[in-house]
Design a protein around this motif. Structure first.
Motif, PDB file in Angstrom:
ATOM      1  N   VAL A  20       0.902  -1.291  -0.122  1.00 57.99           N
ATOM      2  CA  VAL A  20       0.271   0.171   0.065  1.00 57.99           C
ATOM      3  C   VAL A  20       0.706   1.202   0.032  1.00 57.99           C
ATOM      4  O   VAL A  20       1.036   1.908   1.068  1.00 57.99           O
ATOM      5  CB  VAL A  20      -0.733   0.039   1.105  1.00 57.99           C
ATOM      6  CG1 VAL A  20      -1.927   1.099   1.054  1.00 57.99           C
ATOM      7  CG2 VAL A  20      -1.689  -1.397   1.438  1.00 57.99           C
ATOM      8  N   PRO A  21       1.324   1.684  -1.206  1.00 54.98           N
ATOM      9  CA  PRO A  21       2.054   2.841  -1.288  1.00 54.98           C
ATOM     10  C   PRO A  21       1.240   4.239  -1.215  1.00 54.98           C
ATOM     11  O   PRO A  21       0.234   4.276  -1.800  1.00 54.98           O
ATOM     12  CB  PRO A  21       2.745   2.890  -2.718  1.00 54.98           C
ATOM     13  CG  PRO A  21       1.788   1.893  -3.555  1.00 54.98           C
ATOM     14  CD  PRO A  21       1.205   0.912  -2.448  1.00 54.98           C
ATOM     15  N   VAL A  22       1.585   5.091  -0.238  1.00 53.09           N
ATOM     16  CA  VAL A  22       0.667   6.143   0.134  1.00 53.09           C
ATOM     17  C   VAL A  22       1.273   7.144  -0.446  1.00 53.09           C
ATOM     18  O   VAL A  22       2.669   7.779  -0.275  1.00 53.09           O
ATOM     19  CB  VAL A  22       0.655   6.445   1.416  1.00 53.09           C
ATOM     20  CG1 VAL A  22      -0.237   7.723   1.800  1.00 53.09           C
ATOM     21  CG2 VAL A  22       0.113   5.369   2.429  1.00 53.09           C
ATOM     22  N   MET A  23       0.974   8.034  -1.383  1.00 55.78           N
ATOM     23  CA  MET A  23       1.490   8.807  -2.532  1.00 55.78           C
ATOM     24  C   MET A  23       0.623  10.206  -2.507  1.00 55.78           C
ATOM     25  O   MET A  23      -0.466  10.320  -2.030  1.00 55.78           O
ATOM     26  CB  MET A  23       1.651   8.452  -3.837  1.00 55.78           C
ATOM     27  CG  MET A  23       2.278   7.093  -3.962  1.00 55.78           C
ATOM     28  SD  MET A  23       2.871   6.552  -5.508  1.00 55.78           S
ATOM     29  CE  MET A  23       1.080   5.863  -6.016  1.00 55.78           C
ATOM     30  N   ALA A  24       1.221  11.335  -2.975  1.00 55.79           N
ATOM     31  CA  ALA A  24       0.813  12.724  -2.961  1.00 55.79           C
ATOM     32  C   ALA A  24       1.449  13.448  -4.149  1.00 55.79           C
ATOM     33  O   ALA A  24       2.675  13.152  -4.494  1.00 55.79           O
ATOM     34  CB  ALA A  24       0.642  13.390  -1.795  1.00 55.79           C
ATOM     35  N   ALA A  25       0.779  14.248  -4.835  1.00 53.92           N
ATOM     36  CA  ALA A  25       1.281  15.127  -5.798  1.00 53.92           C
ATOM     37  C   ALA A  25       2.045  16.359  -5.175  1.00 53.92           C
ATOM     38  O   ALA A  25       3.036  17.042  -5.833  1.00 53.92           O
ATOM     39  CB  ALA A  25       0.510  15.666  -6.816  1.00 53.92           C
ATOM     40  N   THR A  26       1.816  16.750  -3.964  1.00 55.23           N
ATOM     41  CA  THR A  26       2.516  18.065  -3.315  1.00 55.23           C
ATOM     42  C   THR A  26       2.461  17.856  -1.799  1.00 55.23           C
ATOM     43  O   THR A  26       1.990  16.768  -1.325  1.00 55.23           O
ATOM     44  CB  THR A  26       1.705  19.129  -3.687  1.00 55.23           C
ATOM     45  OG1 THR A  26       2.516  20.162  -3.110  1.00 55.23           O
ATOM     46  CG2 THR A  26       0.284  19.170  -2.998  1.00 55.23           C
ATOM     47  N   GLY A  27       3.118  18.445  -1.027  1.00 56.66           N
ATOM     48  CA  GLY A  27       3.405  18.181   0.531  1.00 56.66           C
ATOM     49  C   GLY A  27       2.202  18.891   1.033  1.00 56.66           C
ATOM     50  O   GLY A  27       1.186  19.503   0.445  1.00 56.66           O
ATOM     51  N   GLY A  28       1.963  18.766   2.255  1.00 59.25           N
ATOM     52  CA  GLY A  28       0.887  19.315   2.911  1.00 59.25           C
ATOM     53  C   GLY A  28      -0.594  18.497   2.729  1.00 59.25           C
ATOM     54  O   GLY A  28      -1.774  19.039   2.878  1.00 59.25           O
ATOM     55  N   SER A  29      -0.313  17.163   2.065  1.00 62.23           N
ATOM     56  CA  SER A  29      -1.566  16.602   1.637  1.00 62.23           C
ATOM     57  C   SER A  29      -2.122  15.493   2.717  1.00 62.23           C
ATOM     58  O   SER A  29      -2.925  14.573   2.254  1.00 62.23           O
ATOM     59  CB  SER A  29      -1.293  15.740   0.417  1.00 62.23           C
ATOM     60  OG  SER A  29      -0.765  16.595  -0.708  1.00 62.23           O
ATOM     61  N   GLY A  30      -1.362  15.600   3.811  1.00 58.66           N
ATOM     62  CA  GLY A  30      -1.890  14.484   4.919  1.00 58.66           C
ATOM     63  C   GLY A  30      -1.400  13.167   4.555  1.00 58.66           C
ATOM     64  O   GLY A  30      -1.982  12.128   5.345  1.00 58.66           O
ATOM     65  N   ARG A  31      -0.340  12.925   4.027  1.00 59.01           N
ATOM     66  CA  ARG A  31       0.103  11.542   3.507  1.00 59.01           C
ATOM     67  C   ARG A  31       0.477  10.820   4.641  1.00 59.01           C
ATOM     68  O   ARG A  31       0.211   9.581   4.824  1.00 59.01           O
ATOM     69  CB  ARG A  31       1.275  11.687   2.316  1.00 59.01           C
ATOM     70  CG  ARG A  31       1.766  10.584   1.679  1.00 59.01           C
ATOM     71  CD  ARG A  31       2.994  10.722   0.965  1.00 59.01           C
ATOM     72  NE  ARG A  31       4.079  11.211   1.951  1.00 59.01           N
ATOM     73  CZ  ARG A  31       4.722  12.041   2.260  1.00 59.01           C
ATOM     74  NH1 ARG A  31       4.383  13.197   1.303  1.00 59.01           N
ATOM     75  NH2 ARG A  31       5.601  12.347   3.200  1.00 59.01           N
ATOM     76  N   THR A  32       1.241  11.584   5.441  1.00 55.91           N
ATOM     77  CA  THR A  32       1.876  10.778   6.880  1.00 55.91           C
ATOM     78  C   THR A  32       0.757  10.312   7.689  1.00 55.91           C
ATOM     79  O   THR A  32       0.866   9.238   8.107  1.00 55.91           O
ATOM     80  CB  THR A  32       3.033  11.309   7.446  1.00 55.91           C
ATOM     81  OG1 THR A  32       4.210  11.654   6.442  1.00 55.91           O
ATOM     82  CG2 THR A  32       3.503  10.720   8.443  1.00 55.91           C
ATOM     83  N   THR A  33      -0.202  11.210   7.964  1.00 56.94           N
ATOM     84  CA  THR A  33      -1.287  10.757   8.750  1.00 56.94           C
ATOM     85  C   THR A  33      -2.093   9.490   8.405  1.00 56.94           C
ATOM     86  O   THR A  33      -2.463   8.597   8.901  1.00 56.94           O
ATOM     87  CB  THR A  33      -2.201  12.059   8.666  1.00 56.94           C
ATOM     88  OG1 THR A  33      -1.799  12.904   9.372  1.00 56.94           O
ATOM     89  CG2 THR A  33      -3.677  11.646   9.667  1.00 56.94           C
ATOM     90  N   VAL A  34      -2.147   9.626   6.697  1.00 57.64           N
ATOM     91  CA  VAL A  34      -2.967   8.646   6.096  1.00 57.64           C
ATOM     92  C   VAL A  34      -2.323   7.221   6.348  1.00 57.64           C
ATOM     93  O   VAL A  34      -2.659   6.170   6.827  1.00 57.64           O
ATOM     94  CB  VAL A  34      -3.414   8.910   4.809  1.00 57.64           C
ATOM     95  CG1 VAL A  34      -3.731   7.505   3.995  1.00 57.64           C
ATOM     96  CG2 VAL A  34      -4.431   9.894   4.679  1.00 57.64           C
TER      97      VAL A  34
END
Length: 295
Positions: A20-34
């Protein structure tokens, strides 16, 4: 995070490995929380690890792990054979109030220690997870997925985003801030994913609220458009405990717990829809050298 009986999730087979890779296009997207919510949620299904792929001084994970006596990534010697016990000893352990626990593998060195040159190839991280023997692998990635895909196309390379998608039994989770700007960036990233032929139908979207109240109209409209194109769209509500205490938050709102259960359920449902129920046994990964290297 306390899990009620009604929130029970199906167990993963002993030989399965869900990526389950958790990815985002930009910072501040809540990636680490998710990533943390998914690590806790999937731990109820089987042995789980959260992999921190960020450089140490830009990652929130080391602060959470301070004082837990985990050797971390630096304890895994580059170019040497690794055993399951050695990989697991390098991990810190996090747990819910109900006793459900999962592993976290990060770079827990002191701030002034020599930085580690972490591998970019997702297959290297998958190999490390296979050595550790976990059934669920949550990767807190750091690369900007839309830029990564475009850059890889122009360079004639595979790229990290496609590398994560190509792993066996991978269900990517895309994160975005639940704002008009966050939705615009997410929609652009989804357009790139579609253009590259990546499977949106086994992609879960997490929209992370930045404040209390109803999401903006642009977010609600964007979520409605993405729902039929992706495996699921999950709204992660604003939680002041996470905002105040980051990853160390223990007292989460009931709405946050419900969103975590929805995320976990959506990931498992996408995996089962793609590969059947129960999941097949994980293939043995091909060797990748090096697994973790020091600069």
């Amino acid at each position: 995070m306390v899990r009620r009986r009604s929130d029970a999730v199906p167990e993963l087979p002993a030989g399965a490995r869900l990526a389950v890779p958790v990815m985002a296009a930009t910072g501040g997207s809540g990636r680490t929380t998710v990533a943390r919510l998914l690590g806790a949620g999937l731990a109820a299904s089987g042995s789980t690890v959260v992999l921190d792929l960020a450089p140490r001084l830009s990652s929130p994970w080391p602060a959470l792990l301070a004082g837990r006596r985990a050797g971390g990534l630096a304890a895994l010697p580059p170019g040497s054979p690794l055993s399951r016990s050695a990989v697991r000893r390098a991990c810190a352990v996090d747990a819910d109030a109900d006793g459900t626990s999962w592993h976290i593998l990060s770079d827990g060195q002191e701030w002034h220690a020599q930085p580690l040159a972490l591998p970019e190839n997702p297959a290297a991280w998958y190999q490390l997870a296979a050595i550790g023997g976990w059934q669920a692998v949550v990767a807190d990635t750091v690369h900007p997925l839309a830029h990564d895909l475009l850059g890889a196309r122009c360079a004639g390379e595979t790229g990290r985003t496609r590398g994560w998608y190509d792993l066996p039994y991978a269900v990517p989770v895309l994160c975005a801030a639940a704002t008009a700007q966050g939705m615009r960036i997410l929609q652009q990233a989804v357009m790139v994913l579609h253009a590259e032929g990546l499977p949106l139908k086994r992609t879960v979207v997490a929209l992370v609220s930045t404040g209390d109240g109803r999401p903006p109209v642009a977010v609600r409209a964007g979520a409605a458009m993405l729902t039929p194109r992706t495996a699921a769209v999950v709204q992660v509500p604003y939680d002041p405990h996470i905002r105040a205490h980051s990853l160390a938050a223990a007292r989460l709102r009931s709405r946050t717990l419900q969103a975590a259960a929805q995320l976990t359920g959506a990931v498992l449902a996408a995996a089962h829809a793609a590969w059947g129920h129960p999941l097949p046994d994980a293939p043995r990964p091909a060797p990748v050298t090096p697994t973790v290297t020091a600069s």
